[in-house]
Design an enzyme around this catalytic site. Sequence first.
Site, PDB file in Angstrom:
ATOM      1  CG  HIS A 302      21.476  16.636 -27.087  1.00 31.37           C
ATOM      2  ND1 HIS A 302      21.874  17.808 -26.462  1.00 31.37           N
ATOM      3  CD2 HIS A 302      21.914  16.734 -28.369  1.00 31.37           C
ATOM      4  CE1 HIS A 302      22.518  18.572 -27.341  1.00 31.37           C
ATOM      5  NE2 HIS A 302      22.563  17.934 -28.501  1.00 31.37           N
ATOM      6  CD  GLU A 303      21.942  13.616 -30.902  1.00 28.59           C
ATOM      7  OE1 GLU A 303      21.584  14.131 -31.971  1.00 28.59           O
ATOM      8  OE2 GLU A 303      22.929  14.018 -30.268  1.00 28.59           O
ATOM      9  CG  HIS A 306      19.546  18.283 -32.199  1.00 26.02           C
ATOM     10  ND1 HIS A 306      19.629  19.652 -32.071  1.00 26.02           N
ATOM     11  CD2 HIS A 306      20.707  17.804 -31.680  1.00 26.02           C
ATOM     12  CE1 HIS A 306      20.771  19.986 -31.497  1.00 26.02           C
ATOM     13  NE2 HIS A 306      21.447  18.874 -31.247  1.00 26.02           N
ATOM     14  CG  HIS A 312      23.900  22.401 -30.167  1.00 27.96           C
ATOM     15  ND1 HIS A 312      24.930  22.015 -30.995  1.00 27.96           N
ATOM     16  CD2 HIS A 312      23.437  21.250 -29.605  1.00 27.96           C
ATOM     17  CE1 HIS A 312      25.073  20.703 -30.937  1.00 27.96           C
ATOM     18  NE2 HIS A 312      24.174  20.222 -30.106  1.00 27.96           N
TER      19      HIS A 312
END
Length: 509
Positions: A302-303, A306, A312
């Site tokens: 997930h990170e 980014h 998101h």
Amino acid sequence: MHTFCILIPTFLVLVWTTESARREKQQSNDISFVKRKVQDGLKFSRVIKYTNETIQGMKTNFNSNKTQELSLDVLVVADFLSYQAFLEMSNGDSHRAIHNLKEYLHALFEQTKIIYDGISFGNETLHMVFAGTWIATQERDCPLWISWAEEEEERVLNEEIRRLEEKERDLNSTFVDDTFFMNSTDSDNSSTDALISSDMPKKLRKFVDITLEEMQENNSTEMTLKIDSKKAIDKFTIWLKEQTGLPRHEHAVLITKFDLISINGNSATQGMAYVGNICENGDSSSVVEDIGAGLTSLIMAHEIGHSLGALHDGAYETAECDSNDNYLMAVAVSGSADRQSFLNSRRMSNCSINSIIENLKEPTANCVKKWKTKKGKDVSQKDFIKKPGELVKITRQCQVAFGPTFIPCLHIGYFHEQSICERIWCSDGESDECQTLNYFPAFDGTECGYNMWCLEGSCVQNTKKWMDCKDINSKTCSKYSTSKLKHYCKSKDFREICCRTCAKKGKIY
């Protein structure tokens, strides 16, 4: 005197000849290379001329043997608290602790790599490359190490915050500006977008990140030490820029046992990264709270998303993608009995994919685009790469999440070999009480039955076993019919004799 007179015109002639040659070269657009060689003290020069056609042919030949792909070298760093946790799991043996921690960090990377291998960015896949590990075996070496002065400063700040809160309660008033600021940095709130809008400088695009619903409060270190999540990413960024001996990488992930705290004081935040700063020295980084094994690798994926440029789901710029669909870039990832919802947690929404594709077009993201020599598919090499569940067994996955005394829960109400692929239940070995996390799937490659392993939350046949074992007596094993093998292979003793035969037929048992 005569020599002087002779040299001047000769010099002028040389200058004129060089200038003339330069002009002719400009007009023809030809390129010349001079190859110099020294032999027995004598210097030889050879001029090699290339025309536009020759150069074009060279480019064609170069490109015909090369292909461009998306590739990211990832360094995985463990802080001192992570080292302490593994030291406890290894009964104080530092060498074994470092070995086990390195394998765990490698497993986290491999699970993250598997997730990205299943995501297509247009016609391309982003290939993750393991750059290596770095472990802080001393507190002072930890990227998040806080000096005495910083501790004192934080203590004073916390006292001031408590004083203001008491004053606020006494006045029964609300500080609107403070509330807005808290909302605009806390990932629990939709107004996070205020700090990541496209017109903001990249340095301000900080993302207090993924939250997980109904998380267990205890894990291997009980998360007794806390750190502000914004301070964590800032300290890690500074630390990366100061280091000179780290393995070469394009993104660095810090795995920490610190409890990451959001600006409003809650501990729901589990990770943080800069948005869209991939390839930028130090800023291409993320901090991930080590909740446990498969869950930690999901936060890691997930990170990195980014850092690659994804926001998101459900944010202002990605309103058409519902965060409740439980894709990888959802605000809050949750476990679900629904198979599609579980699979979505390992996929990206179209919004995330499109954001990353656009960000990778930026010149600052060029490190991800690499020329590779074309090679034939090396299937055997891929088959022998260990999956994360082979590196870290299920018992270790329980220990990382809950503590060194925990083992897989064997209570009949909780334990079914195939079900561990979607959710692991653990117990401390001294009680029948079993615990799990809201999202706690086993690593891919975790054994879930005889010649079976977990892949994407399902217990499937482990075809790799066919290469790992041989029949002791192949002539005897091959004489049995399928119906007899179906019965005989249930016996452990028979399986040891006819390992390969039973493995090939494993899908019918």
